[in-house]
Design a protein around this motif. Structure first.
Motif, PDB file in Angstrom:
ATOM      1  N   THR A  39     -22.622  -9.734  34.679  1.00 56.16           N
ATOM      2  CA  THR A  39     -24.195  -9.209  34.408  1.00 56.16           C
ATOM      3  C   THR A  39     -25.114 -10.488  34.735  1.00 56.16           C
ATOM      4  OG1 THR A  39     -23.936  -9.809  32.139  1.00 56.16           O
ATOM      5  CG2 THR A  39     -23.573  -7.757  32.560  1.00 56.16           C
ATOM      6  N   GLY A  40     -24.458 -11.506  34.953  1.00 59.87           N
ATOM      7  CA  GLY A  40     -25.318 -12.913  35.075  1.00 59.87           C
ATOM      8  C   GLY A  40     -26.104 -13.205  33.854  1.00 59.87           C
ATOM      9  N   ILE A  41     -25.661 -12.980  32.797  1.00 56.52           N
ATOM     10  CA  ILE A  41     -26.043 -13.191  31.360  1.00 56.52           C
ATOM     11  C   ILE A  41     -25.611 -14.460  30.894  1.00 56.52           C
ATOM     12  CG2 ILE A  41     -26.535 -12.573  29.089  1.00 56.52           C
ATOM     13  CD1 ILE A  41     -26.835  -9.772  29.959  1.00 56.52           C
ATOM     14  N   LEU A  42     -26.302 -15.661  30.353  1.00 61.45           N
ATOM     15  CA  LEU A  42     -25.536 -16.676  29.799  1.00 61.45           C
ATOM     16  C   LEU A  42     -25.134 -16.633  28.814  1.00 61.45           C
ATOM     17  CD1 LEU A  42     -28.220 -19.521  31.061  1.00 61.45           C
ATOM     18  CD2 LEU A  42     -26.103 -18.943  32.274  1.00 61.45           C
ATOM     19  N   LYS A  43     -23.999 -17.332  28.401  1.00 67.47           N
ATOM     20  CA  LYS A  43     -23.530 -17.486  27.047  1.00 67.47           C
ATOM     21  C   LYS A  43     -24.321 -18.223  26.212  1.00 67.47           C
ATOM     22  CE  LYS A  43     -19.156 -18.271  29.066  1.00 67.47           C
ATOM     23  NZ  LYS A  43     -17.894 -18.643  28.907  1.00 67.47           N
ATOM     24  N   LEU A  44     -23.960 -18.112  24.879  1.00 66.01           N
ATOM     25  CA  LEU A  44     -25.125 -18.681  23.890  1.00 66.01           C
ATOM     26  C   LEU A  44     -24.884 -20.521  24.059  1.00 66.01           C
ATOM     27  CD1 LEU A  44     -26.789 -18.329  21.600  1.00 66.01           C
ATOM     28  CD2 LEU A  44     -24.875 -18.863  20.090  1.00 66.01           C
ATOM     29  N   HIS A  45     -23.511 -20.726  24.350  1.00 67.54           N
ATOM     30  CA  HIS A  45     -23.543 -22.381  24.445  1.00 67.54           C
ATOM     31  C   HIS A  45     -24.068 -22.712  25.816  1.00 67.54           C
ATOM     32  CE1 HIS A  45     -21.659 -26.263  24.536  1.00 67.54           C
ATOM     33  NE2 HIS A  45     -21.059 -25.957  25.714  1.00 67.54           N
ATOM     34  N   ASP A  46     -24.005 -21.877  26.773  1.00 68.80           N
ATOM     35  CA  ASP A  46     -24.625 -22.385  28.116  1.00 68.80           C
ATOM     36  C   ASP A  46     -25.935 -22.228  28.384  1.00 68.80           C
ATOM     37  OD1 ASP A  46     -21.917 -22.565  29.064  1.00 68.80           O
ATOM     38  OD2 ASP A  46     -21.819 -20.343  29.995  1.00 68.80           O
ATOM     39  N   LEU A  47     -26.450 -21.252  27.450  1.00 68.05           N
ATOM     40  CA  LEU A  47     -27.961 -21.001  27.438  1.00 68.05           C
ATOM     41  C   LEU A  47     -28.638 -22.157  26.547  1.00 68.05           C
ATOM     42  CD1 LEU A  47     -30.434 -19.310  27.602  1.00 68.05           C
ATOM     43  CD2 LEU A  47     -29.905 -18.194  25.639  1.00 68.05           C
ATOM     44  N   ASN A  48     -28.010 -22.692  25.456  1.00 71.77           N
ATOM     45  CA  ASN A  48     -28.517 -23.971  24.777  1.00 71.77           C
ATOM     46  C   ASN A  48     -28.299 -25.119  25.664  1.00 71.77           C
ATOM     47  OD1 ASN A  48     -28.960 -25.698  22.715  1.00 71.77           O
ATOM     48  ND2 ASN A  48     -26.975 -26.067  22.273  1.00 71.77           N
ATOM     49  N   ARG A  49     -27.324 -25.503  26.532  1.00 64.19           N
ATOM     50  CA  ARG A  49     -27.076 -26.594  27.506  1.00 64.19           C
ATOM     51  C   ARG A  49     -28.382 -26.248  28.452  1.00 64.19           C
ATOM     52  NH1 ARG A  49     -23.015 -29.781  28.099  1.00 64.19           N
ATOM     53  NH2 ARG A  49     -23.295 -29.824  30.095  1.00 64.19           N
ATOM     54  N   PHE A  50     -28.541 -24.984  28.932  1.00 63.83           N
ATOM     55  CA  PHE A  50     -29.820 -25.105  29.937  1.00 63.83           C
ATOM     56  C   PHE A  50     -31.061 -25.453  29.495  1.00 63.83           C
ATOM     57  CE2 PHE A  50     -32.797 -22.117  31.924  1.00 63.83           C
ATOM     58  CZ  PHE A  50     -32.847 -22.572  33.310  1.00 63.83           C
ATOM     59  N   LEU A  51     -31.499 -24.971  28.299  1.00 69.65           N
ATOM     60  CA  LEU A  51     -32.519 -25.108  27.522  1.00 69.65           C
ATOM     61  C   LEU A  51     -32.868 -26.668  27.334  1.00 69.65           C
ATOM     62  CD1 LEU A  51     -33.006 -22.023  25.328  1.00 69.65           C
ATOM     63  CD2 LEU A  51     -34.359 -22.500  27.797  1.00 69.65           C
ATOM     64  N   LEU A  52     -31.789 -27.245  26.608  1.00 72.58           N
ATOM     65  CA  LEU A  52     -31.828 -28.693  26.478  1.00 72.58           C
ATOM     66  C   LEU A  52     -32.091 -29.478  27.631  1.00 72.58           C
ATOM     67  CD1 LEU A  52     -29.033 -29.186  23.732  1.00 72.58           C
ATOM     68  CD2 LEU A  52     -31.500 -29.169  23.453  1.00 72.58           C
ATOM     69  N   ALA A  53     -31.238 -29.179  28.991  1.00 70.86           N
ATOM     70  CA  ALA A  53     -31.540 -29.901  30.118  1.00 70.86           C
ATOM     71  C   ALA A  53     -32.942 -29.758  30.752  1.00 70.86           C
ATOM     72  CB  ALA A  53     -30.398 -29.652  31.181  1.00 70.86           C
ATOM     73  N   GLN A  54     -33.516 -28.545  30.660  1.00 68.85           N
ATOM     74  CA  GLN A  54     -34.788 -28.086  30.906  1.00 68.85           C
ATOM     75  C   GLN A  54     -35.772 -28.984  30.311  1.00 68.85           C
ATOM     76  OE1 GLN A  54     -35.838 -24.150  30.507  1.00 68.85           O
ATOM     77  NE2 GLN A  54     -37.113 -23.825  32.371  1.00 68.85           N
ATOM     78  N   TYR A  55     -35.488 -29.155  28.939  1.00 65.46           N
ATOM     79  CA  TYR A  55     -36.482 -29.674  28.006  1.00 65.46           C
ATOM     80  C   TYR A  55     -36.593 -31.304  28.557  1.00 65.46           C
ATOM     81  CZ  TYR A  55     -38.029 -32.232  23.868  1.00 65.46           C
ATOM     82  OH  TYR A  55     -38.662 -33.148  23.077  1.00 65.46           O
ATOM     83  N   ILE A  56     -35.582 -31.781  28.948  1.00 68.74           N
ATOM     84  CA  ILE A  56     -35.483 -33.268  29.317  1.00 68.74           C
ATOM     85  C   ILE A  56     -35.954 -33.314  30.520  1.00 68.74           C
ATOM     86  CG2 ILE A  56     -33.862 -35.247  29.916  1.00 68.74           C
ATOM     87  CD1 ILE A  56     -34.299 -35.077  27.013  1.00 68.74           C
ATOM     88  N   PHE A  57     -35.753 -32.347  31.539  1.00 69.21           N
ATOM     89  CA  PHE A  57     -36.418 -32.273  32.884  1.00 69.21           C
ATOM     90  C   PHE A  57     -38.110 -32.511  32.725  1.00 69.21           C
ATOM     91  CE2 PHE A  57     -37.869 -30.208  36.793  1.00 69.21           C
ATOM     92  CZ  PHE A  57     -37.371 -31.162  37.683  1.00 69.21           C
ATOM     93  N   LYS A  58     -38.516 -31.548  31.880  1.00 65.31           N
ATOM     94  CA  LYS A  58     -40.001 -31.522  31.831  1.00 65.31           C
ATOM     95  C   LYS A  58     -40.461 -32.695  31.082  1.00 65.31           C
ATOM     96  CE  LYS A  58     -40.382 -26.754  31.692  1.00 65.31           C
ATOM     97  NZ  LYS A  58     -40.503 -25.261  30.777  1.00 65.31           N
ATOM     98  N   LYS A  59     -39.599 -33.278  30.061  1.00 63.30           N
ATOM     99  CA  LYS A  59     -40.284 -34.583  29.244  1.00 63.30           C
ATOM    100  C   LYS A  59     -39.845 -35.892  29.898  1.00 63.30           C
ATOM    101  CE  LYS A  59     -42.094 -32.106  26.177  1.00 63.30           C
ATOM    102  NZ  LYS A  59     -43.431 -32.184  25.776  1.00 63.30           N
TER     103      LYS A  59
END
Length: 111
Positions: A39-59
């Protein structure tokens, strides 16, 4: 969201697995890894890692130079961010800034 204890996320993870089985009309006992991939849906752990990496990329532009490892030696960790070395409380280890930096440093350099 995901910087809390893993035991707090178990119920949320089980709900997500149940929902992915409902979406794909799979059996109750089917393994969910292929279903998430299909389905291309991220698991909870993967979604968490993605959002944290995105946060650091923006900051990353706002991060001061003292948090970046600065030296002239060609090492593989030269471009990593400095993680605060001593975190006495587990509460501070689950802080977003601490967790996001460790996730960012764990990413491969070619990304």
């Amino acid at each position: 969201m995901g910087t809390t204890y893993a035991s707090h996320l178990v119920i949320l993870n089980n709900i997500l697995k149940r929902e992915i089985r409902i979406i794909t009309k799979s059996n109750y006992l089917d393994h969910t890894n292929p279903l998430f991939f299909l389905t291309g849906i991220l698991k909870l752990h993967d979604l968490n890692r993605f959002l944290l990496a995105q946060y650091i990329f923006k900051k990353r532009a706002d991060i001061s130079d003292d948090k970046i490892v600065n030296h002239n030696y060609a090492t593989r960790n030269r471009d990593n961010l400095n993680v605060p070395s001593f975190q006495r409380l587990s509460l501070t280890q689950h802080n977003v800034s601490y967790t996001a930096i460790t996730v960012w440093n764990s990413l491969p350099a070619d990304i």
